[in-house]
Write an enzyme that holds these catalytic residues in place. Structure first.
Site, PDB file in Angstrom:
ATOM      1  N   SER A 101       0.798  -1.234   0.000  1.00  0.00           N
ATOM      2  CA  SER A 101       0.000   0.000   0.000  1.00  0.00           C
ATOM      3  C   SER A 101       0.825   1.275   0.000  1.00  0.00           C
ATOM      4  O   SER A 101       0.251   2.372  -0.088  1.00  0.00           O
ATOM      5  CB  SER A 101      -0.945   0.013   1.207  1.00  0.00           C
ATOM      6  OG  SER A 101      -2.022  -0.875   0.988  1.00  0.00           O
ATOM      7  N   LYS A 104       0.079   3.638  -2.725  1.00  0.00           N
ATOM      8  CA  LYS A 104      -1.005   4.626  -2.634  1.00  0.00           C
ATOM      9  C   LYS A 104      -0.459   6.053  -2.584  1.00  0.00           C
ATOM     10  O   LYS A 104      -1.203   7.012  -2.836  1.00  0.00           O
ATOM     11  CB  LYS A 104      -1.872   4.337  -1.411  1.00  0.00           C
ATOM     12  CG  LYS A 104      -2.731   3.069  -1.526  1.00  0.00           C
ATOM     13  CD  LYS A 104      -3.598   2.888  -0.290  1.00  0.00           C
ATOM     14  CE  LYS A 104      -4.606   1.737  -0.449  1.00  0.00           C
ATOM     15  NZ  LYS A 104      -4.010   0.407  -0.298  1.00  0.00           N
ATOM     16  N   SER A 159      -5.968   2.727   4.820  1.00  0.00           N
ATOM     17  CA  SER A 159      -5.435   2.054   3.630  1.00  0.00           C
ATOM     18  C   SER A 159      -6.542   1.316   2.878  1.00  0.00           C
ATOM     19  O   SER A 159      -6.337   0.225   2.332  1.00  0.00           O
ATOM     20  CB  SER A 159      -4.323   1.069   4.028  1.00  0.00           C
ATOM     21  OG  SER A 159      -3.435   0.858   2.954  1.00  0.00           O
TER      22      SER A 159
END
Length: 399
Positions: A101, A104, A159
């Site tokens: 993640s 991101k 997340s």
């Protein structure tokens, strides 16, 4: 045939030669000499040392009194000054690894500018399709209306891959978003990143590196929205029934949750975990007016919270090493000036020369090379001589 020149023509010619010298050698005139830099014309600026970031293993250039780099177990890590972009130390900086993640960060850099936080959107069923099994979720519900700012808090704090899917659909679709993320990475000089799933979900072939993630984190801190979201510890998220519930940032160095001591001065940025990537983290902290960005990818020892403790050690080292190490590379990407758009008609300008190779006079007032001055003056002088000859011939023909 002998060509004679009047005194006026000779004076004009000489004047044009002098103009050529002045135009081409401003530094020589202003500086009172044309000494070659590095000989007798003053000290030459120190050439930057070559980057060590593509070398394997730990890279550092310590000065006298520099603290020892901590021994950490991560497959790859990097410590850099967020303001200057100088990399203070790194280990396998360009090793391509699954990012989880932390990708991101690139998603936010790409999509945040086109989706203002005040927009309200009612989520449709198809926007939540295709979320990978086992994904982290913030609880986005079909038929519920959210502000875009709510969804961004779901991305940064929890997340939430569900929030990423909705935002990606709002900004053009899943594949389009991945393509734009790829282009954004390249524009920042991040060459190790391959984007296939914008939420960072494990996908064969999707990779990034400690270097690239540090580039993304550094760029994110320059955005007020990005910095605000990534530094938020807790927020209320809209619930399915019209109420709300609390969500907390899963970056334990920021929140202090699960027994991890919060790091003084931490400003974010993003953590991640998947079974293939292991634990990953790109984070930043400020101390005494200085900001460091640190990336840690996949520690091999110490359990699930080792990524935070190894980042802590690297941040401590980076602040202690201030002024006592030479950089081993830079997060600054080489910039190439875009080609100028041609104007209509015969006065169209030529395309711009790439900045990396565009000629410019040496810095510090140094003179142009003598050969260039002489060649330029000779060219202008020859042009003036030709004008004078044409005038002489015209007078001869008319007499």
């Amino acid at each position: 045939m002998t060509i004679g020149l009047t005194s006026r023509a000779v004076v004009s010619t000489c004047a044009m030669c002098a103009a050529g010298l002045l135009a081409l050698a401003p530094a020589a005139v202003a500086g009172g000499g044309g000494a070659d830099p590095g000989t007798h014309g003053g000290p030459r600026a120190a050439a930057p040392q070559p980057s060590l970031l593509y070398r394997s293993g730990t890279q550092v250039r310590p000065r006298a009194g520099a603290p020892e780099v901590p021994e950490v177990s991560a497959l790859s890590w990097l410590v850099a000054d967020a303001d200057s972009g100088e990399v203070l130390a790194a280990h396998n900086a360009h090793r391509e690894l699954p990012p989880a993640s932390t990708l991101k960060t690139l998603f936010a850099l790409t999509v945040l500018p086109v989706l203002p936080g005040g927009i309200r959107h009612t989520v449709r069923e198809e926007e939540l399709a295709g979320i990978g099994a086992g994904s982290s979720l913030v609880g986005v519900a079909e038929g519920r209306t959210y502000r875009v700012s709510d969804l961004w808090r779901g991305v940064f704090l929890n997340s939430g891959n569900d929030a990423v899917h909705v935002l990606a659909e709002l900004s053009g679709g899943w594949r389009s978003t991945a393509a734009r993320m790829q282009a954004k990475a390249r524009s920042l000089g991040a060459r190790d990143t391959r984007v296939l799933s914008p939420d960072g979900y494990d996908t064969p072939g999707q990779v990034s590196s400690a270097y690239d993630l540090a580039v993304f984190g550094r760029a994110g801190l320059r955005s007020a929205d990005f910095a605000r979201y990534c530094g938020t510890v807790q927020a209320d998220f809209p619930g399915r029934d019209g109420g709300s519930y609390e969500i907390r940032n899963t970056n334990r160095l920021l929140s202090g949750d699960d027994g991890v001591e919060p790091y003084p001065g931490l400003v974010g940025i993003k953590n991640g975990y998947t079974s293939k990537a292991g634990h990953t983290l790109v984070t930043a902290a400020r101390r005494d007016g200085r900001t460091l960005v640190v990336t840690v990818m996949n520690p091999q020892a110490g359990g699930g919270f080792a990524v935070y403790e190894e980042a802590r050690e690297l941040l401590d080292w980076g602040f202690d090493a201030d002024g006592r190490v030479e950089p081993v590379g830079s997060l600054e990407a080489p910039r190439v000036r875009p080609a100028a758009r041609p104007a209509a008609g015969p006065a169209a300008q030529p395309a711009a020369v790439p900045a990396a190779v565009a000629p410019k006079p040496p810095e510090g007032g140094a003179a142009w090379p003598a050969t260039g001055v002489i060649a330029g003056a000779a060219g202008l002088g020859a042009g003036a001589l030709a004008v004078a000859v044409r005038r002489k011939r015209a007078r001869s023909a008319g007499s």
